[in-house]
Design an enzyme around this catalytic site. Structure first.
Site, PDB file in Angstrom:
ATOM      1  N   LEU A 102     -38.230 -11.109 -14.367  1.00  0.00           N
ATOM      2  CA  LEU A 102     -36.819 -10.760 -14.332  1.00  0.00           C
ATOM      3  C   LEU A 102     -36.398 -10.445 -15.763  1.00  0.00           C
ATOM      4  CD1 LEU A 102     -35.321 -13.515 -11.974  1.00  0.00           C
ATOM      5  CD2 LEU A 102     -35.846 -11.142 -11.385  1.00  0.00           C
ATOM      6  N   ASP A 103     -35.525  -9.450 -15.932  1.00  0.00           N
ATOM      7  CA  ASP A 103     -35.012  -9.127 -17.264  1.00  0.00           C
ATOM      8  C   ASP A 103     -34.309 -10.336 -17.851  1.00  0.00           C
ATOM      9  OD1 ASP A 103     -35.907  -6.568 -16.836  1.00  0.00           O
ATOM     10  OD2 ASP A 103     -33.946  -5.793 -16.216  1.00  0.00           O
ATOM     11  N   GLN A 104     -34.199 -10.373 -19.169  1.00  0.00           N
ATOM     12  CA  GLN A 104     -33.589 -11.534 -19.822  1.00  0.00           C
ATOM     13  C   GLN A 104     -32.161 -11.769 -19.354  1.00  0.00           C
ATOM     14  OE1 GLN A 104     -31.034 -11.747 -22.198  1.00  0.00           O
ATOM     15  NE2 GLN A 104     -30.623  -9.551 -22.424  1.00  0.00           N
TER      16      GLN A 104
END
Length: 235
Positions: A102-104
């Site tokens: 998952l993106d930050q």
């Protein structure tokens, strides 16, 4: 299996460390003190404690983390803390990996395991397992945006349009979107291709498994057999 090997397999420590813990009377099996590192036990379902902390033998680790914003899904993060810093050391010693990324700035359901087959099955697009996201858009959207997403939008460098398998409006700016591929920044790129912009993104479910409401951001839990079954379904 010899006791020190059981402890080692669970990430408690190295071979030598596990043997020393047992010899120093720091290990109990079903609340009974054990001091022989080489004593044999049937590992399946074994309940034990080390330094007062309770454990159950698990041949493989399957867990879910409620990922907060501001964490990278990497063991060597560049700009933000690693999600692996949210897990206890014994899981890291077991070699658990994140199942996808998952993106930050994306929050929500993130799986971890040390089972290579499990990781492959839940990252392979051939399995067609849906991933459901709660998407907050920058602008109000109409039914036309939902129709576009369901019909398919063309993304740069993709040979064919990508479409949502489900898309439901929750509010004027929030929708529940289910995809099956897991391409790089896919949800953000799909929303942009449909003429809007993602302001916040939260993964709510994988297959039929929904992130528990009582699992706080940054917290994790073991997955049960029922949870694992739900992950395989597309309810």
């Amino acid at each position: 299996m010899q006791l020190f090997r059981i402890l080692q397999s669970q990430g408690i420590g190295t071979r030598r460390e596990c043997m020393e813990l047992i010899r120093r009377q720091q290990v109990r099996i079903d609340a009974v003190l054990v001091t022989n590192p080489e004593q044999d036990f049937v590992p399946d379902g074994l309940q034990f404690s080390v330094l007062g902390s309770a454990f159950e033998y698990r041949p493989h680790a399957y867990l879910v983390l409620h990922k907060p914003a501001g964490y990278e899904c990497s063991q060597q993060p560049r700009d933000h803390p690693s999600v692996f810093s949210l897990l206890p050391p014994y899981l890291l010693r077991r070699g658990v990996q994140s199942v996808g990324r998952l993106d930050q700035d994306t929050t929500g359901l993130l799986l971890f395991s040390d089972d290579g087959r499990f990781i492959h099955d839940h990252t392979s697009p051939k399995k067609q397992i849906g991933k459901t996201y709660l998407v907050t858009c920058k602008h109000d959207f109409s039914t036309a945006l939902i129709e576009q997403l369901l019909a398919g939008v063309q993304l740069h460098d993709e040979p064919a349009p990508l479409r949502a398998s489900q898309c439901v409006a929750l509010t004027e700016r929030c929708l529940a979107l289910t995809i099956q591929e897991g391409k790089y920044h896919q949800v953000k790129r799909m929303i942009a291709a449909a003429g809007n912009r993602v302001e916040a993104l939260h993964r709510r479910a994988i297959g039929g498994y929904v992130l528990p409401d009582d699992l706080a951001p940054g917290a994790w839990k073991w997955l049960t057999e029922n949870d694992l079954d739900a992950l395989k379904s597309n309810v």
